[in-house]
Design an enzyme around this catalytic site. Structure first.
Site, PDB file in Angstrom:
ATOM      1  N   MET A   1      49.193  39.772  51.615  1.00 20.71           N
ATOM      2  CA  MET A   1      48.673  39.025  50.421  1.00 20.71           C
ATOM      3  C   MET A   1      48.471  37.529  50.914  1.00 20.71           C
ATOM      4  O   MET A   1      49.298  36.696  50.176  1.00 20.71           O
ATOM      5  CB  MET A   1      49.539  39.203  49.371  1.00 20.71           C
ATOM      6  CG  MET A   1      49.826  38.055  48.505  1.00 20.71           C
ATOM      7  SD  MET A   1      51.155  38.214  47.440  1.00 20.71           S
ATOM      8  CE  MET A   1      51.976  36.724  48.024  1.00 20.71           C
ATOM      9  N   GLY A 173      45.019  44.649  52.970  1.00 20.22           N
ATOM     10  CA  GLY A 173      45.929  43.696  52.206  1.00 20.22           C
ATOM     11  C   GLY A 173      46.884  44.266  51.368  1.00 20.22           C
ATOM     12  O   GLY A 173      46.675  45.316  50.934  1.00 20.22           O
ATOM     13  N   CYS A 174      48.029  43.596  51.036  1.00 18.31           N
ATOM     14  CA  CYS A 174      48.962  44.233  50.011  1.00 18.31           C
ATOM     15  C   CYS A 174      48.852  44.478  48.971  1.00 18.31           C
ATOM     16  O   CYS A 174      48.792  45.755  48.400  1.00 18.31           O
ATOM     17  CB  CYS A 174      50.337  43.387  50.189  1.00 18.31           C
ATOM     18  SG  CYS A 174      50.150  41.626  49.809  1.00 18.31           S
ATOM     19  N   HIS A 175      48.273  43.433  48.127  1.00 14.27           N
ATOM     20  CA  HIS A 175      47.880  43.690  46.892  1.00 14.27           C
ATOM     21  C   HIS A 175      46.934  44.843  46.760  1.00 14.27           C
ATOM     22  O   HIS A 175      46.375  45.656  45.924  1.00 14.27           O
ATOM     23  CB  HIS A 175      47.224  42.245  46.198  1.00 14.27           C
ATOM     24  CG  HIS A 175      48.234  41.552  45.772  1.00 14.27           C
ATOM     25  ND1 HIS A 175      49.308  41.699  45.008  1.00 14.27           N
ATOM     26  CD2 HIS A 175      48.344  40.003  46.193  1.00 14.27           C
ATOM     27  CE1 HIS A 175      49.984  40.460  44.724  1.00 14.27           C
ATOM     28  NE2 HIS A 175      49.413  39.747  45.429  1.00 14.27           N
ATOM     29  N   THR A 177      46.021  47.248  48.795  1.00 12.84           N
ATOM     30  CA  THR A 177      46.647  48.446  49.115  1.00 12.84           C
ATOM     31  C   THR A 177      47.044  49.227  47.660  1.00 12.84           C
ATOM     32  O   THR A 177      46.881  50.450  47.335  1.00 12.84           O
ATOM     33  CB  THR A 177      47.972  48.624  49.931  1.00 12.84           C
ATOM     34  OG1 THR A 177      47.371  48.162  51.343  1.00 12.84           O
ATOM     35  CG2 THR A 177      48.571  49.734  50.028  1.00 12.84           C
TER      36      THR A 177
END
Length: 372
Positions: A1, A173-175, A177
């Site tokens: 992110m 990306g983390c968010h 995901t």
């Protein structure tokens, strides 16, 4: 992110060159044959504190060249799982080279895989120059919706089967995901229409902001605003929105508000659903997700209304893990539902996802080196 241009997708910048010595932890449980068969990787971390390339004396940001037999995740050298990986150590040059001077090595077909850590613009510039036989896992956002790239969330239908032959893989990306994991199956199964306009709030620890933000939070506290959670991306133009839209199959980007708070690692992504408006039940949502992710090693779906800690869910609960958990929490009359993804922004949201994809690309056990 990425929160800024200096974001580090693995949470911490490498500060010292690797010695090349194989540690006891890396050797443990690993045969000589396994180590000998471990592939070479090329890793390009930004090298802070240097302004000139050793090779060409350019002003381009210098980066270290890493080659030889590398642990499967010294892409996750900053991740807790790195010490458990069954691969020989990396050999890293001491001299800093700019991205341009690393290209001759990236053009060699003998290099079986590369995991560049580059800003988006640099990734777009470099990738067309990489030899077609070199398999890439790109950690930037540059190629997550690009044609010809596999989106690296193995649990999505069709992805795991595609990874062994994939030449270009974009690490999620983390968010993104946290949003895609619960929403994509519901769109695929028809519970959420593609025309739906969803909202999502995602809380992250400050490690996702890279070395500059880590230093800001962990140094002398002069900015009292750091004591409170801070929403950002308030112009509704976060760089994860394209993949959140494209991978779920939604027609419209969600209304997305990320929040950074004063804790190191962990992510909690919350998607409210108006079940009455969608014409679905809470049980149908929970059952669909449980069926979709049945048998998955790295994603767990809790039964409807279960899994909280006395009504609380700490965003850092899974810090240090590479798993993701989904919670389906309805209101008393079953007309509304909170879908919640809980995971580590440095794990399933970053380096853990890269390692999982790399294991599948190389025909290794999918969970090798990952923390569950």
């Amino acid at each position: 992110m990425p929160l800024s241009e200096e974001s580090d997708p693995f949470g911490k910048q490498q500060k010292q060159p690797c010695t090349g010595a194989t540690t006891a932890a890396e050797k443990a449980g690993t045969t000589d044959a396994q180590r000998a068969a471990a592939p070479a990787f090329f890793f390009l971390p930004a090298l802070p504190g240097r302004s000139h390339c050793t090779a060409c004396s350019s002003q381009r940001p210098p980066r270290t060249i890493c080659s030889g037999q590398h642990p499967a995740a010294r892409p996750a050298a900053y991740h807790a799982s790195a010490a458990r990986l069954p691969y020989a150590s990396i050999q890293q040059t001491a001299a800093p080279y700019c991205t341009a001077c690393t290209l001759p090595a990236l053009k060699q077909p003998a290099l079986p895989a590369a995991l560049p850590r580059l800003p988006d613009d640099a990734a777009r510039e470099v990738m067309p120059l990489v030899h077609e036989d070199v398999r890439i896992l790109d950690t930037s956002t540059a190629h997550r919706t690009a044609p010809g790239w596999v989106y690296g969330l193995p649990e999505l239908h069709g992805t795991r089967a595609a990874l062994p032959a994939a030449a270009r893989v974009a690490v999620p990306g983390c968010h993104a995901t946290g949003f895609i994991a619960p929403v994509a199956p519901l769109v695929e199964r028809g519970l959420i229409p593609k025309a739906a306009h969803l909202s999502v709030t995602s809380l992250t620890g400050y490690s996702g902001g890279g070395k500059k933000m880590i230093a800001e939070y962990e140094g002398e506290r002069v900015n009292t605003a750091l004591n409170a959670p801070r929403p950002y991306g308030l112009a509704l133009h976060h760089k994860h929105l394209p993949e959140m839209t494209a991978v779920t199959g939604l027609d419209t980007a969600p209304n997305f508000v990320p929040i950074v708070a004063d804790y190191y690692a962990g992510m909690e992504t919350i998607i409210p659903l108006d079940l009455a408006a969608l014409g679905i039940t809470a049980q149908a949502v929970a059952d669909t997700l449980a069926d979709y992710y049945a048998g998955q090693a790295m994603i767990r779906v809790h039964p409807l209304g279960e899994g909280t800690d006395g009504g609380f869910l700490a965003a850092n609960k899974l810090a240090g893990k590479d798993t993701l958990e989904i919670f389906c929490l309805p209101n008393p009359d079953g007309t509304q539902l909170q879908l919640i993804s809980l995971f580590d922004n440095l794990g399933k949201g970053s380096s853990g996802a890269a390692v999982q994809c790399m294991n599948l690309m190389l025909g290794l056990e999918e969970t090798k080196g990952l923390a569950r």
